[in-house]
Motif scaffolding. Structure first.
Motif, PDB file in Angstrom:
ATOM      1  N   SER A 193       0.805  -1.234   0.000  1.00 45.86           N
ATOM      2  CA  SER A 193       0.000   0.000   0.000  1.00 45.86           C
ATOM      3  C   SER A 193       0.829   1.271   0.000  1.00 45.86           C
ATOM      4  CB  SER A 193      -0.925   0.016   1.220  1.00 45.86           C
ATOM      5  OG  SER A 193      -0.171   0.119   2.416  1.00 45.86           O
TER       6      SER A 193
ATOM      7  N   LYS B 293     -10.501  -1.889  -1.984  1.00 44.49           N
ATOM      8  CA  LYS B 293     -10.403  -0.428  -2.060  1.00 44.49           C
ATOM      9  C   LYS B 293      -9.342   0.115  -1.101  1.00 44.49           C
ATOM     10  CE  LYS B 293     -13.003   3.814  -2.068  1.00 44.49           C
ATOM     11  NZ  LYS B 293     -14.272   4.491  -1.976  1.00 44.49           N
ATOM     12  N   SER B 294      -9.475  -0.199   0.176  1.00 47.63           N
ATOM     13  CA  SER B 294      -8.482   0.241   1.159  1.00 47.63           C
ATOM     14  C   SER B 294      -7.962  -0.932   1.991  1.00 47.63           C
ATOM     15  CB  SER B 294      -9.075   1.297   2.096  1.00 47.63           C
ATOM     16  OG  SER B 294     -10.176   0.754   2.801  1.00 47.63           O
TER      17      SER B 294
ATOM     18  N   PRO C 250      -9.395   5.397   6.291  1.00 42.22           N
ATOM     19  CA  PRO C 250      -8.961   4.519   5.197  1.00 42.22           C
ATOM     20  C   PRO C 250      -8.563   5.298   3.943  1.00 42.22           C
ATOM     21  CG  PRO C 250     -10.984   3.712   6.186  1.00 42.22           C
ATOM     22  CD  PRO C 250     -10.737   5.083   6.761  1.00 42.22           C
ATOM     23  N   VAL C 251      -7.540   4.786   3.264  1.00 42.78           N
ATOM     24  CA  VAL C 251      -7.073   5.390   2.019  1.00 42.78           C
ATOM     25  C   VAL C 251      -7.037   4.333   0.921  1.00 42.78           C
ATOM     26  CG1 VAL C 251      -5.727   7.218   3.139  1.00 42.78           C
ATOM     27  CG2 VAL C 251      -4.640   5.044   2.605  1.00 42.78           C
ATOM     28  N   GLU C 252      -7.204   4.780  -0.305  1.00 37.39           N
ATOM     29  CA  GLU C 252      -7.198   3.876  -1.450  1.00 37.39           C
ATOM     30  C   GLU C 252      -5.803   3.307  -1.679  1.00 37.39           C
ATOM     31  OE1 GLU C 252      -8.548   3.994  -6.125  1.00 37.39           O
ATOM     32  OE2 GLU C 252      -9.377   5.470  -4.727  1.00 37.39           O
TER      33      GLU C 252
END
Length: 169
Positions: free
Chosen positions: A49, A84-85, A122-124
């Motif tokens: 990530s 997604k995250s 949360p982040v992509e």
């Protein structure tokens, strides 16, 4: 955002089992092994990530063999699918067998991590493109495992779990 391959997240940690990490029968505490797996898996998830990651769930753990004091233990983790995250990380645990001089698989587990920003939101994350036969099988199974977890947690209606329904058609 550019996709990544599982190999880019591969994390291998090797360590010795010390007497203070064992139970009354001189085998590694399960919780100690879980902590080692969580560390390796979190590094793997962070490599994929490029973000801070937090453990969201331990989806599966199978203790197949006890790990004696003095053993050399290798924990190998790789991201198997990115959503997604969140991302699924598959962990394999090996012990060097002193008699055969080979590594024996003693444990496996599947953890889920979520990538977050410094505020914990949360982040992509990048998508994952599997390459090997094993990576493809684990990638395909990840969506079924995610849907099953969501159904069991009451966060998804069983009728919406398309991957699970497909198994029974």
């Amino acid at each position: 955002m550019e996709s990544k391959h599982p190999q880019a997240s591969k994390t291998i940690m090797t360590d010795l089992v010390l007497p203070g990490e064992t139970n009354a029968i001189h085998t590694l505490f399960g919780g100690e092994l879980l902590a080692r797996m969580d560390r390796a898996a979190s590094i793997s998830a962070q490599r994929h990530s490029g973000e801070i990651v937090v453990t969201a769930s331990v989806n599966h753990v199978a203790f197949k063999h006890a790990v004696p004091s003095g053993s050399i233990v290798t924990v190998e983790a790789k991201v198997t699918r990115a959503f997604k995250s969140s991302m699924e990380v598959y962990i394999d645990v090996w012990v060097d067998d002193k008699g055969t001089k080979r590594s024996v698989k003693v444990n496996e587990a599947i953890f889920t991590f979520v990538a977050v920003d410094s505020n914990g939101s949360p982040v992509e994350i990048p998508q994952l493109v599997p390459e090997t036969k094993e990576e493809i099988l684990r990638f395909e199974g990840a969506l079924r495992r995610k849907q099953l977890s969501l159904v069991l947690a009451g966060k998804m209606n069983a009728q919406e779990a398309t991957e699970l329904k497909a198994l029974f058609e």
